[in-house]
Design a protein around this motif. Structure first.
Motif, PDB file in Angstrom:
ATOM      1  N   UNK A  38     -74.788  46.534 -28.454  1.00 36.14           N
ATOM      2  CA  UNK A  38     -73.984  47.754 -28.501  1.00 36.14           C
ATOM      3  C   UNK A  38     -72.847  47.623 -29.500  1.00 36.14           C
ATOM      4  N   UNK A  39     -72.232  46.433 -29.530  1.00 30.57           N
ATOM      5  CA  UNK A  39     -71.145  46.209 -30.483  1.00 30.57           C
ATOM      6  C   UNK A  39     -71.665  46.345 -31.910  1.00 30.57           C
ATOM      7  N   UNK A  40     -72.797  45.693 -32.194  1.00 28.12           N
ATOM      8  CA  UNK A  40     -73.344  45.744 -33.541  1.00 28.12           C
ATOM      9  C   UNK A  40     -73.774  47.157 -33.913  1.00 28.12           C
ATOM     10  N   UNK A  41     -74.382  47.884 -32.961  1.00 27.47           N
ATOM     11  CA  UNK A  41     -74.802  49.256 -33.239  1.00 27.47           C
ATOM     12  C   UNK A  41     -73.608  50.127 -33.593  1.00 27.47           C
ATOM     13  N   UNK A  42     -72.502  49.952 -32.858  1.00 25.86           N
ATOM     14  CA  UNK A  42     -71.321  50.772 -33.101  1.00 25.86           C
ATOM     15  C   UNK A  42     -70.693  50.458 -34.445  1.00 25.86           C
ATOM     16  N   UNK A  43     -70.786  49.185 -34.867  1.00 25.53           N
ATOM     17  CA  UNK A  43     -70.116  48.779 -36.093  1.00 25.53           C
ATOM     18  C   UNK A  43     -70.955  49.039 -37.339  1.00 25.53           C
ATOM     19  N   UNK A  44     -72.240  49.237 -37.185  1.00 24.65           N
ATOM     20  CA  UNK A  44     -73.115  49.437 -38.337  1.00 24.65           C
ATOM     21  C   UNK A  44     -73.806  50.789 -38.232  1.00 24.65           C
ATOM     22  N   UNK A  45     -73.231  51.770 -38.902  1.00 23.75           N
ATOM     23  CA  UNK A  45     -73.718  53.129 -38.774  1.00 23.75           C
ATOM     24  C   UNK A  45     -74.809  53.459 -39.791  1.00 23.75           C
ATOM     25  N   UNK A  46     -75.003  52.570 -40.770  1.00 18.86           N
ATOM     26  CA  UNK A  46     -76.003  52.795 -41.805  1.00 18.86           C
ATOM     27  C   UNK A  46     -77.384  52.472 -41.251  1.00 18.86           C
ATOM     28  N   UNK A  47     -78.227  53.494 -41.068  1.00 19.72           N
ATOM     29  CA  UNK A  47     -79.558  53.297 -40.480  1.00 19.72           C
ATOM     30  C   UNK A  47     -80.676  53.353 -41.525  1.00 19.72           C
ATOM     31  N   UNK A  48     -80.310  53.288 -42.797  1.00 20.03           N
ATOM     32  CA  UNK A  48     -81.328  53.310 -43.852  1.00 20.03           C
ATOM     33  C   UNK A  48     -82.148  52.019 -43.847  1.00 20.03           C
ATOM     34  N   UNK A  49     -83.386  52.130 -44.310  1.00 21.13           N
ATOM     35  CA  UNK A  49     -84.247  50.955 -44.434  1.00 21.13           C
ATOM     36  C   UNK A  49     -84.555  50.635 -45.888  1.00 21.13           C
ATOM     37  N   UNK A  50     -84.417  51.641 -46.770  1.00 21.98           N
ATOM     38  CA  UNK A  50     -84.723  51.437 -48.186  1.00 21.98           C
ATOM     39  C   UNK A  50     -83.612  52.057 -49.032  1.00 21.98           C
ATOM     40  N   UNK A  51     -83.556  51.651 -50.294  1.00 21.55           N
ATOM     41  CA  UNK A  51     -82.583  52.193 -51.233  1.00 21.55           C
ATOM     42  C   UNK A  51     -83.265  52.289 -52.598  1.00 21.55           C
ATOM     43  N   UNK A  52     -82.859  53.264 -53.399  1.00 18.57           N
ATOM     44  CA  UNK A  52     -83.404  53.421 -54.749  1.00 18.57           C
ATOM     45  C   UNK A  52     -82.389  52.873 -55.752  1.00 18.57           C
ATOM     46  N   UNK A  53     -82.843  51.948 -56.576  1.00 23.64           N
ATOM     47  CA  UNK A  53     -81.979  51.293 -57.556  1.00 23.64           C
ATOM     48  C   UNK A  53     -82.478  51.599 -58.954  1.00 23.64           C
ATOM     49  N   UNK A  54     -81.538  52.000 -59.800  1.00 16.90           N
ATOM     50  CA  UNK A  54     -81.893  52.323 -61.186  1.00 16.90           C
ATOM     51  C   UNK A  54     -82.185  51.037 -61.963  1.00 16.90           C
ATOM     52  N   UNK A  55     -83.366  50.975 -62.574  1.00 12.69           N
ATOM     53  CA  UNK A  55     -83.792  49.792 -63.327  1.00 12.69           C
ATOM     54  C   UNK A  55     -84.185  50.195 -64.744  1.00 12.69           C
ATOM     55  N   UNK A  56     -83.705  49.435 -65.737  1.00 16.21           N
ATOM     56  CA  UNK A  56     -84.022  49.730 -67.129  1.00 16.21           C
ATOM     57  C   UNK A  56     -85.377  49.144 -67.519  1.00 16.21           C
ATOM     58  N   UNK A  57     -86.146  49.945 -68.238  1.00 15.01           N
ATOM     59  CA  UNK A  57     -87.450  49.508 -68.725  1.00 15.01           C
ATOM     60  C   UNK A  57     -87.307  48.932 -70.132  1.00 15.01           C
ATOM     61  N   UNK A  58     -88.388  48.337 -70.637  1.00 16.33           N
ATOM     62  CA  UNK A  58     -88.354  47.719 -71.969  1.00 16.33           C
ATOM     63  C   UNK A  58     -88.093  48.734 -73.078  1.00 16.33           C
ATOM     64  N   UNK A  59     -88.491  49.971 -72.856  1.00 21.37           N
ATOM     65  CA  UNK A  59     -88.290  50.996 -73.892  1.00 21.37           C
ATOM     66  C   UNK A  59     -86.892  51.616 -73.853  1.00 21.37           C
ATOM     67  N   UNK A  60     -86.025  51.091 -72.942  1.00 23.08           N
ATOM     68  CA  UNK A  60     -84.653  51.585 -72.876  1.00 23.08           C
ATOM     69  C   UNK A  60     -84.417  52.667 -71.854  1.00 23.08           C
ATOM     70  N   UNK A  61     -85.471  53.258 -71.337  1.00 22.16           N
ATOM     71  CA  UNK A  61     -85.303  54.300 -70.312  1.00 22.16           C
ATOM     72  C   UNK A  61     -85.072  53.659 -68.949  1.00 22.16           C
ATOM     73  N   UNK A  62     -84.631  54.463 -67.997  1.00 25.04           N
ATOM     74  CA  UNK A  62     -84.344  53.986 -66.641  1.00 25.04           C
ATOM     75  C   UNK A  62     -85.256  54.667 -65.635  1.00 25.04           C
TER      76      UNK A  62
END
Length: 356
Positions: A38-62
């Motif tokens: 219960x303590x941990x649940x109350x202190x950690x409100x972020x329930x996400x399981x995944x995140x999207x991270x911007x990554x640069x490709x070899x051609x310079x695009x993201x």
């Protein structure tokens, strides 16, 4: 006859006491895990399981790449830790046991993305054995919690009167020039955590992580206490305007901080005592702050004393160096003088700051 009459009620009372203690122990055993959860649940409100991270490709695009977030409660957590401060260690020995720690005391998990980027701020001067002992336990502790972290030792130069609040404010300012950290753990050098269930992360409210210290009989000494180990998010730091810059000597800067937290409309959260346990290493107390009671009485000046008045203070960064197990920031904050007293700060106009 009279002795038997006296013995019966005494025996009954003893039996009742034994039963009460047994029931209490049973209830604690059955509910301990629920209390932790219960303590941990109350202190950690972020329930996400995944995140999207911007990554640069070899051609310079993201491109946005989907990556798994680390568990809120990593499987490697073992709860109670065995802490011994008797055996001495060298920096080389500790570094050899933590080969994945990068220069500057940085580490992050490779199998998932940490939920928070955490800076551990340790105010320091002339406590090398204590720092080594803390580093020995803190690095594995933070890695089991799968945090993206950096350990920062902010050191006050020379042998002048110590000002803990001021050097912690300076560290906050300097660390944000390195990277944009989400969470700041202000950590006394003489305290070692005894349970890795005590998560070194920030929540929606400031978190006092050290309510139970062995030298204090593992009990919270008073409700407004925030000394020892305190977790403040980047936003919290700005909301309370950091620590006071005015306490020269030992004591009261933490009580001043608790007043700031409440006056800013926030609460202080704590882990239960069986999780927020710490071992304190023995040390000689610093010189007490002579003006601490006068400053505490006038704590409402906090909006004009803290992070937003750093630029007006006479201090200089002597050097910043990434050591093997920590980042060292050594700062010369000068001496107390008239312009740094309470009288000199009462009417300073608030300055706008941009840390968030």
């Amino acid at each position: 006859m009279k002795r038997n009459v006296i013995r019966k009620p005494i025996t009954t009372i003893l039996l009742v006491c034994v039963v009460v203690v047994a029931v209490a122990c049973l209830v604690y055993t059955l509910t301990a895990d629920n209390v932790v959860e219960n303590y941990l649940d109350n202190e950690n409100e972020d329930k996400r399981e995944f995140v999207f991270i911007s990554t640069k490709l070899d051609n310079g695009s993201s491109v946005a790449v989907k990556k798994k977030l680390c568990l809120k409660y990593p499987l490697g957590l073992g709860g109670v830790m065995t802490v011994s401060t008797r055996e001495e260690h060298t920096i080389d020995q500790i570094a050899s046991r933590n080969p994945e720690v990068l220069l500057g005391g940085r580490w992050k998990p490779t199998t998932c993305v940490a939920r928070q980027k955490v800076a551990i701020i340790i105010p320091y001067r002339d406590r090398w054995p204590h720092l080594l002992m803390l580093l020995k336990y803190l690095h594995p502790f933070l890695q089991r919690q799968q945090l993206d972290y950096r350990i920062v030792v902010v050191e006050q130069a020379w042998n002048h009167v110590f000002n803990k609040g001021r050097i912690m404010n300076i560290a906050f300012d300097e660390v944000l020039k390195m990277e944009k950290y989400d969470c700041f753990i202000y950590h006394d050098v003489d305290l070692i955590p005894e349970s890795d269930l005590n998560l070194y992360t920030c929540g929606s409210q400031p978190r006092h992580l050290s309510p139970a210290i062995d030298q204090m009989r593992y009990v919270l000494m008073y409700k407004r206490l925030v000394g020892g180990v305190l977790a403040l998010s980047r936003t919290h730091n700005v909301q309370v305007n950091g620590y006071s810059n005015l306490y020269w000597g030992w004591g009261a800067e933490d009580d001043d901080m608790s007043s700031r937290i409440f006056d800013a409309g926030m609460l202080i959260k704590r882990p239960p005592n069986h999780i927020g346990r710490y071992k304190m290493m023995s040390h000689k107390k610093r010189e007490a702050a002579h003006n601490r009671m006068d400053l505490l009485v006038k704590w409402r000046r906090w909006r004009n004393d803290g992070l937003n008045t750093l630029k007006g203070l006479n201090y200089s960064i002597l050097f910043t160096k990434e050591e093997r197990l920590y980042t060292n920031i050594t700062v010369d904050i000068g001496l107390p003088h008239l312009s740094n007293t309470l009288k000199g700060h009462e009417n300073i106009a608030a300055i706008r700051w941009n840390w968030v």
